[in-house]
Design a protein around this motif. Structure first.
Motif, PDB file in Angstrom:
ATOM      1  N   LEU A  31      -2.362  -9.929  55.314  1.00 44.74           N
ATOM      2  CA  LEU A  31      -3.673  -9.413  54.862  1.00 44.74           C
ATOM      3  C   LEU A  31      -3.897  -7.989  55.338  1.00 44.74           C
ATOM      4  CD1 LEU A  31      -6.084 -12.462  55.276  1.00 44.74           C
ATOM      5  CD2 LEU A  31      -4.903 -11.661  53.232  1.00 44.74           C
ATOM      6  N   ILE A  32      -3.539  -7.732  56.604  1.00 46.88           N
ATOM      7  CA  ILE A  32      -3.701  -6.368  57.115  1.00 46.88           C
ATOM      8  C   ILE A  32      -2.828  -5.397  56.347  1.00 46.88           C
ATOM      9  CG2 ILE A  32      -3.316  -4.901  59.130  1.00 46.88           C
ATOM     10  CD1 ILE A  32      -4.059  -7.302  60.880  1.00 46.88           C
ATOM     11  N   PHE A  37      -2.158  -1.388  52.174  1.00 49.31           N
ATOM     12  CA  PHE A  37      -1.452  -1.007  50.944  1.00 49.31           C
ATOM     13  C   PHE A  37      -2.439  -0.678  49.816  1.00 49.31           C
ATOM     14  CE2 PHE A  37       0.509  -2.335  46.903  1.00 49.31           C
ATOM     15  CZ  PHE A  37       1.575  -1.445  46.853  1.00 49.31           C
ATOM     16  N   ILE A  38      -3.489  -1.503  49.678  1.00 45.65           N
ATOM     17  CA  ILE A  38      -4.490  -1.264  48.618  1.00 45.65           C
ATOM     18  C   ILE A  38      -5.223   0.053  48.850  1.00 45.65           C
ATOM     19  CG2 ILE A  38      -6.671  -2.098  47.670  1.00 45.65           C
ATOM     20  CD1 ILE A  38      -5.626  -4.923  47.992  1.00 45.65           C
ATOM     21  N   ARG A  39      -5.610   0.287  50.134  1.00 42.57           N
ATOM     22  CA  ARG A  39      -6.319   1.547  50.424  1.00 42.57           C
ATOM     23  C   ARG A  39      -5.413   2.733  50.174  1.00 42.57           C
ATOM     24  NH1 ARG A  39     -10.208   3.134  55.485  1.00 42.57           N
ATOM     25  NH2 ARG A  39     -10.184   5.393  55.126  1.00 42.57           N
ATOM     26  N   SER A  40      -4.122   2.608  50.561  1.00 40.76           N
ATOM     27  CA  SER A  40      -3.183   3.712  50.333  1.00 40.76           C
ATOM     28  C   SER A  40      -3.020   3.972  48.839  1.00 40.76           C
ATOM     29  CB  SER A  40      -1.840   3.372  50.965  1.00 40.76           C
ATOM     30  OG  SER A  40      -0.888   4.372  50.691  1.00 40.76           O
ATOM     31  N   ARG A 160     -16.655   2.943  45.940  1.00 42.00           N
ATOM     32  CA  ARG A 160     -17.489   2.420  47.012  1.00 42.00           C
ATOM     33  C   ARG A 160     -16.728   1.401  47.848  1.00 42.00           C
ATOM     34  NH1 ARG A 160     -22.840   0.370  44.178  1.00 42.00           N
ATOM     35  NH2 ARG A 160     -21.251  -0.518  42.797  1.00 42.00           N
ATOM     36  N   MET A 161     -17.086   1.327  49.132  1.00 40.34           N
ATOM     37  CA  MET A 161     -16.401   0.413  50.040  1.00 40.34           C
ATOM     38  C   MET A 161     -16.611  -1.035  49.608  1.00 40.34           C
ATOM     39  SD  MET A 161     -14.816   2.405  52.004  1.00 40.34           S
ATOM     40  CE  MET A 161     -14.178   1.208  53.150  1.00 40.34           C
ATOM     41  N   GLN A 162     -17.778  -1.326  49.018  1.00 37.02           N
ATOM     42  CA  GLN A 162     -18.006  -2.672  48.496  1.00 37.02           C
ATOM     43  C   GLN A 162     -17.002  -3.002  47.395  1.00 37.02           C
ATOM     44  OE1 GLN A 162     -22.085  -2.814  47.274  1.00 37.02           O
ATOM     45  NE2 GLN A 162     -22.870  -2.877  49.396  1.00 37.02           N
ATOM     46  N   SER A 163     -16.753  -2.050  46.548  1.00 38.65           N
ATOM     47  CA  SER A 163     -15.780  -2.261  45.475  1.00 38.65           C
ATOM     48  C   SER A 163     -14.373  -2.412  46.041  1.00 38.65           C
ATOM     49  CB  SER A 163     -15.829  -1.095  44.481  1.00 38.65           C
ATOM     50  OG  SER A 163     -17.126  -0.962  43.936  1.00 38.65           O
ATOM     51  N   LEU A 164     -14.096  -1.575  47.055  1.00 30.24           N
ATOM     52  CA  LEU A 164     -12.779  -1.665  47.684  1.00 30.24           C
ATOM     53  C   LEU A 164     -12.613  -3.024  48.373  1.00 30.24           C
ATOM     54  CD1 LEU A 164     -10.157  -0.148  48.331  1.00 30.24           C
ATOM     55  CD2 LEU A 164     -11.255   0.696  50.418  1.00 30.24           C
TER      56      LEU A 164
END
Length: 512
Positions: A31-32, A37-40, A160-164
């Motif tokens: 998960l980490i 990976f998703i944020r990158s 937005r962080m909520q979307s992320l």
């Protein structure tokens, strides 16, 4: 007494907990890594789209003119929808918005303060608070198409962080299903493995295994017989105290038998047979042993043998005593009738007062025994040999075998105890073999002493079947080793109806 968890339950619980811990750690790391990976990927997407917009003619034209237009607004909104972003903002060098998803924010100053780095000509990604809330933002400088070194504005893109978080959460659902499936499989595997291990331990609990182990060790270590365990290569894997003591006594070494070959304990391995599950007489270094072995099988597969080596002196003595007792009981039963007949004859002669006839009758009964003992006392000056022969004559008599012993010349006394002992041991074995034959009725023994040698000749009437049995007994490894140890010679001469046995031993004596 309160019982704890059974082994099956303990193994299942331990394996399940371990698998849960390992799977949970792996799940957390995945998960980490997935979130990173998703944020990158999102950061890379923001900068890539920003670079594409920074060279778009609609963007550069609007920034050079310093005003927004409907085409640019529609274009940035379309880009926002295509790439799944929350906003695309084009700002000039004073951070004044030319585009924004909320039209009321157009013409106002960009909020967040993280646009300064991009206004200085450096693209970057940051997280900051804006009009749409906290968001991940990417900033790309925009340069004039006519003057490449002149910066005319900045393109800001964000999610937005909520979307992320929602994106990360949706990606976790697949991993969550894999985690649940892994835990279920792990539980079944742990249960099956625990069941398999319990079967391998013969359904025994740890306390029971410990108790059996201690009992087995106590049984092996405290027994006076030498006990060893062999593998298929006849290598010793286990030896008790008695076996180690016997090995150390014979070899003069102080190390253990474990890891050594069977031949280090039993010097003549060809004299014994591991496959024969019966006691075998074995002789080594002048000592008699009873050798026995049994195969060790696991899951119907041979993995080795367990060997028992017992001092045969006491055992043979007990066996001899038992045979004598049995023979004595049989003799008493068979002689009771004859004894009663003799009593009736004596009573009748006494009642008739025929005292002369009574004296003759009693002399006929007592003279043979007196004559044998009297003659033996003169012809055999070795009291041990004489006593042995008297006892043997009685033993054969109890078996209804007529024994006649001829001695010429007389047997002198012998100061060498070893020669006397070896002679009696050889006699005892030969007589033991002869007593096993049920068809013997007459036995003639001739003993001749000359030049330090004692020659004993046995003449026996035997059938062909008994002759073969006799051959097998006297060709045994035990008897041959006894002859070798005592430096004696033994010959068998077979005739159609009788057999001649000849034993020659060393016997040095001087007639007193």
């Amino acid at each position: 007494m309160k019982k704890g968890l059974r082994l099956w339950g303990v193994l299942t619980l331990v394996f399940t907990i371990v698998l849960l811990i390992v799977t949970s750690i792996l799940y957390g790391l995945v998960l980490i890594q997935n979130s990173t990976f998703i944020r990158s990927n999102e950061e890379h997407l923001l900068l890539s789209v920003g670079k594409q917009l920074a060279i778009d003619p609609q963007v550069t034209t609007a920034l050079e003119e310093g005003r927004s237009n409907d085409q640019l607004e529609a274009y940035t909104n379309e880009v926002t929808q295509i790439h799944g972003l929350d906003f695309v903002v084009v700002m000039d060098m004073q951070a004044i918005r030319l585009t924004h998803p909320d039209e009321t924010q157009i013409g106002k100053h960009f909020e967040g303060g993280d646009e300064v780095t991009a206004l200085e000509g450096k693209e970057h990604v940051s997280v900051s608070e804006g009009t749409l809330g906290r968001s991940l933002r990417g900033f790309v400088p925009v340069y004039s198409l006519t003057e490449s070194q002149k910066q005319i504005g900045v393109v800001a893109l964000g999610i937005r962080m909520q979307s992320l978080s929602a994106l990360v959460k949706s990606s976790r659902e697949g991993y969550l299903l894999a985690l649940a499936l892994s835990i279920t499989i792990a539980a079944f595997v742990a249960t099956g493995l625990a069941y398999y291990l319990k079967r391998q331990l013969h359904n025994l609990e740890p306390k029971e295994i410990s108790r059996l182990f201690e009992e087995r060790n106590a049984m092996l270590e405290e027994t006076k017989d030498a006990v060893i365990v062999l593998d298929l290569n006849q290598q010793i894997n286990l030896a008790n105290i008695a076996a180690n003591e016997l090995y150390q006594k014979n070899s003069g070494q102080n190390d253990s038998l474990v890891g050594k070959h069977l031949q280090d304990l039993i010097l003549q391995t060809n004299a014994v047979d591991l496959e024969r599950n019966v006691e075998q007489l074995y002789r080594q270094n002048g000592q008699d042993f009873l050798f026995s072995s049994a195969p060790i099988n696991v899951d119907q597969k041979r993995i080795g043998w367990i060997v028992f080596l017992r001092n045969a002196t006491e055992s043979l003595f007990v066996m001899d005593q038992l045979a004598n007792t049995t023979a004595y009981a049989s003799a008493l039963q068979s002689q009771s009738h004859e004894f009663m007949n003799k009593l009736h004859v004596i009573y009748g002669l006494a009642d008739l007062k025929a005292y002369d006839e009574l004296k003759i009758y009693l002399d006929d009964i007592l003279t043979p025994e007196k004559e044998f003992s009297h003659r033996l006392s003169f012809l055999v000056q070795n009291p041990q040999v004489a006593g042995f022969l008297i006892g043997e004559r009685q033993k054969f008599f109890e078996r209804k075998i007529h024994l006649m012993i001829e001695i010429s010349p007389e047997i002198p006394a012998n100061s060498q105890e070893a020669e006397t002992k070896s002679l009696i041991d050889l006699y005892r074995y030969i007589h033991h073999v002869l007593l096993q034959l049920t068809t013997i009725e007459d036995l003639r023994i001739e003993i001749h002493h000359e030049a330090g040698l004692l020659t004993t000749t046995y003449t026996i009437q035997l059938t062909t079947t008994d002759q073969q049995q006799l051959q097998d007994s006297f060709h045994s490894n035990y008897f041959q080793q006894m002859l070798k140890d005592y430096q004696a010679e033994f010959l068998i001469e077979e005739q159609p109806n009788f057999v001649v046995l000849q034993l020659q031993t060393h016997y040095h004596g001087v007639i007193k």
